[in-house]
Design a protein around this motif. Structure first.
Motif, short mmCIF file in Angstrom:
data_model
loop_
_atom_site.label_atom_id
_atom_site.label_comp_id
_atom_site.label_asym_id
_atom_site.label_seq_id
_atom_site.Cartn_x
_atom_site.Cartn_y
_atom_site.Cartn_z
N LEU A 157 0.86 -1.19 0.00
CA LEU A 157 0.00 0.00 0.00
C LEU A 157 0.89 1.24 0.00
N HIS B 31 0.43 5.34 0.35
CA HIS B 31 -0.60 6.35 0.63
C HIS B 31 0.05 7.53 1.33
N PRO C 267 -3.73 7.16 -3.73
CA PRO C 267 -3.31 6.03 -2.87
C PRO C 267 -3.58 4.73 -3.62
N MET C 268 -2.55 3.87 -3.69
CA MET C 268 -2.69 2.67 -4.51
C MET C 268 -2.24 1.43 -3.75
N LEU D 19 7.50 6.73 5.25
CA LEU D 19 7.63 5.66 6.23
C LEU D 19 7.56 4.34 5.49
N GLU E 137 7.13 0.25 6.13
CA GLU E 137 6.67 -0.65 7.18
C GLU E 137 6.71 -2.09 6.71
N THR F 178 9.32 -0.32 11.32
CA THR F 178 9.19 0.90 10.53
C THR F 178 10.46 1.75 10.59
N ARG G 57 5.13 -3.88 3.40
CA ARG G 57 3.69 -3.91 3.16
C ARG G 57 3.09 -2.51 2.97
N ARG G 58 3.84 -1.47 3.38
CA ARG G 58 3.20 -0.15 3.33
C ARG G 58 4.26 0.94 3.24
N GLU H 34 4.16 5.23 3.50
CA GLU H 34 3.32 6.40 3.71
C GLU H 34 4.15 7.66 3.52
N ASP I 219 5.42 14.77 5.50
CA ASP I 219 6.30 15.94 5.45
C ASP I 219 7.20 16.01 6.68
N PRO J 57 9.59 13.11 9.61
CA PRO J 57 9.85 11.73 10.01
C PRO J 57 8.92 11.31 11.15
N TYR J 58 8.77 10.02 11.31
CA TYR J 58 7.83 9.50 12.30
C TYR J 58 8.47 9.27 13.67
N ARG K 230 -4.36 -1.08 -7.95
CA ARG K 230 -5.75 -0.61 -7.83
C ARG K 230 -5.79 0.50 -6.78
N PRO K 231 -6.77 1.39 -6.90
CA PRO K 231 -6.88 2.46 -5.89
C PRO K 231 -7.13 1.86 -4.51
N ALA K 232 -6.49 2.43 -3.50
CA ALA K 232 -6.70 1.96 -2.13
C ALA K 232 -7.96 2.61 -1.57
N ARG L 152 2.64 9.76 14.68
CA ARG L 152 3.69 10.77 14.50
C ARG L 152 3.91 11.53 15.79
N PRO L 153 5.06 12.20 15.93
CA PRO L 153 5.33 12.98 17.14
C PRO L 153 4.27 14.04 17.42
#
Lengths: 424, 198
Positions: A121, A123, A129-130, A198, A200, A208, A256-257, A259, A262, A264-265, B49-51, B64-65
């Motif tokens: 994924l 997004h 988002p695909m 990110l 994951e 992550t 798997r993902r 994201e 703007d 960092p996590y 495909r679109p999510a 997130r922080p």
């Protein structure tokens, strides 16, 4: 490995022995052949407890098989701990690491993933988002690249009886094939405001890391193949992130993902782990370096090396050199404990961010000495000594991103021992 | 046989030349040849495909922080202590004081020794505590905790680390506001590449 006996025991009972096996007879217990329902004899593995002592030119060999096997005489193996498994650098040749000997590092085991059910994924800050399945990823324009992958916590020392595998066995090299992340970025329409993403994993740690977007546009690969076949489960099957030259942990496996963001996590692996002390900064002492992605240049002699002894005479000193910042420019070898240095021969191809094999011919006359290698990369960086690293980073320098010149002591009796480094 | 292969090579070489001169004729730099395979790319390959929002919501578990991603719910240290004793203490010790899974709460370093790196002295963001517990803990049953349990455990660990008081309620609003002692410990990579050893 004792698995040879097990392999025989675990095999499906042959419905009928093939003529070849019968010809081979009891003396070739090492050969296992089964007959399929199509009455076709197939080799399912060359195994057994002993090879015939007699002449292999005097009896037929094993018929063609579906998968190759390693000779029973070869013992190269990874060395596992609870959290990682190290590549036997001293047992390998050339620049590529056999896939099943590629080092492992994971944070809660290797997951069993059905590729038919796995999706990626993308997004966040994107126009579309695909979700991509494996078949989708494989249909995109593809790319292959030979590059090393090294864990940033890849230096051990402290005793003489350490092999290259023990000292820095958390580096390996493969040809990685996949789709460029930039291709997927283009497909989903990454928004210009996105500066990080990110990544994951779909393992039990759901690991992550935050990655600056420029790496994604630059040379990141969403890899589904390694050395010509699907990724090994230990390396992220069915799909992983591959970031050439960057510390292993950022190359998120079982991906798997993604994201787009703007900022960092600040995940656990980029704050409380994979961060290291800095000596002094404008902002005072006691600070820690974060997002230290690039692997600095490093080399190690893999022969001669513990545990294999040497004999007096001509010795081809062999090793590996690499840099996460570009190509290897040169490797120098010292056979007199660092007093003088000699240029080693580099084996083509010398690739960007790749293990490069080097060689230096040396005549050992039987005197006690120390041998070591020192790489220079194309940015002009010269591999430091542990003392230089200490000077630059201070006495509290942690275990991450240590790339010191590593010396082997050659004893008079031919024993080769690691020269331990101490700094604590 | 040989002749026809040679012929195919010639055709290939001719195509390359045509492409080459074509790009130059279009006024593009010679270096555009290096991107020859990307130039004819379609705007989209039409793959994937679109999510859906629902499937994104299911997988998007990161915090997130600034608190983005924190779910509804709340927790307190008292409730967290009971859960910790039951589900975490076996690996992290009573009250997080240390065990085979590592030390979470510093009890004060022995004299002359460097303090162990723990949540209280080395984690720069409180949101990471929630994120990591929820995605990866307990080690033998990852992903099994409810959001409420994770809030409670987060409150317990922050309180045990003397960062919040034992009455504090931790939720999506309060957690991002918790200022961690290690907040200013970290700097981006200060290595600059080139010959310098850092």
């Amino acid at each position: 490995m004792k698995s040879t006996d097990n392999q025989v025991t675990n095999m499906p009972t042959p419905k009928k022995l093939s003529r070849r096996t019968l010809l081979g007879g009891a003396a070739t217990a090492a050969v296992a052949v089964v007959q399929t329902s199509f009455a076709k004899a197939v080799q399912i593995g060359i195994s057994g407890t002993s090879f015939p002592a007699d002449d292999p030119t005097k009896r037929p060999g094993v018929p063609p098989g579906e998968r190759g096997t390693r000779s029973l005489f070869e013992k190269a193996a990874k060395k596992p701990s609870d959290i990682s498994s190290r590549t036997p650098l001293q047992d390998l040749y050339g620049m590529l690491t056999p896939s099943d000997l590629h080092f492992e590092r994971h944070h809660n085991g290797v997951p069993a993933i059905d590729p038919a059910k796995h999706e990626l994924l993308i997004h966040g800050m994107v126009e579309k988002p695909m979700v991509f399945n494996l078949a989708d990823l494989k249909r995109f324009p593809s790319v292959s690249r030979i590059a090393f992958l090294e864990c940033s916590g890849n230096f051990r020392t402290g005793k003489e009886t350490l092999s290259p595998q023990d000292i820095c066995g958390l580096t390996s090299q493969s040809e990685w094939t996949g789709v460029k992340l930039s291709t997927l970025f283009r497909e989903v329409g990454v928004r210009p405001v996105a500066t990080w993403f990110l990544a994951e994993g779909g393992d039990a740690a759901v690991m992550t890391r935050s990655i600056p977007i420029r790496k994604g546009w630059d040379d990141a690969i969403i890899a589904y193949a390694q050395n010509g076949e699907a990724l090994r489960p230990e390396q992220g099957y069915p799909v992983r992130l591959f970031l050439p030259g960057w510390e292993g942990n950022t190359n998120v496996k079982w991906l798997r993902r993604l994201e787009l963001s703007d900022q960092p996590y600040m995940t656990r692996e980029e704050t409380s782990k994979y961060t290291e002390p800095i000596k002094d900064t404008e902002r005072g002492p006691g600070k820690f370096r974060q997002f230290s992605f690039d692997i600095d240049a490093r080399s190690i002699i893999t022969f001669p090396a513990y545990p294999n002894p040497v004999q007096p005479g001509w010795i081809e000193i062999r090793g590996l050199a690499w840099s996460g910042r570009g190509k290897v420019s040169r490797v120098d070898v010292s056979t007199d404990a660092g007093k003088s240095w000699h240029s080693a021969t580099l084996q083509d191809p010398i690739l960007d961010k790749a293990h490069t094999a080097f060689r230096y011919l040396w005549q050992w006359k039987g005197d006690e000495t120390e041998i070591m290698s020192r790489v220079t990369d194309e940015t002009g960086y010269i591999q430091p000594t542990i003392g230089q690293l200490l000077e630059a980073r201070g006495p509290d320098m942690g275990g991450y991103h240590l790339n010191p010149i590593t010396a082997w002591q050659i004893k008079r009796d031919g024993r080769v021992l690691h020269r331990p480094e101490t700094w604590k | 046989m040989k002749k026809s292969r040679y012929g195919a090579c010639l055709v290939g070489a001719f195509l390359l030349l045509t492409l080459d001169s074509g790009y130059r004729a279009n006024g593009q730099e010679r270096s555009a040849i290096g991107r020859v395979d990307t130039l004819p790319w379609p705007a989209s390959f039409g793959l994937g495909r679109p999510a859906t929002q629902a499937e994104i919501a299911l997988l998007d578990i990161d915090i997130r922080p600034d608190g983005k991603g924190l779910p509804a719910g709340s927790g307190t240290a008292t409730a967290g202590k009971a859960i910790f004793t039951l589900k975490c203490a076996a690996c992290h010790g009573t009250d997080g004081g240390g065990g085979p899974g590592g030390t979470l709460v510093t009890s004060g370093a022995a004299s002359g020794k460097r303090a162990e790196k723990t949540i209280g002295n080395y984690w720069p963001y409180a949101t990471t505590v929630f994120d990591y517990i929820r995605r990866a803990m307990p080690f033998n049953q990852p992903g099994s905790l409810t959001n409420e349990e994770v809030y409670n455990l987060t409150a317990f660990l922050l309180n045990a680390s003397h960062i919040i008081n034992d009455k504090a309620v931790i939720n999506a609003q309060t957690l991002p506001k918790v200022v961690m002692p290690a907040k200013n410990l970290f700097l981006p990579d200060d290595r600059r590449g080139g010959p310098e050893i850092r």
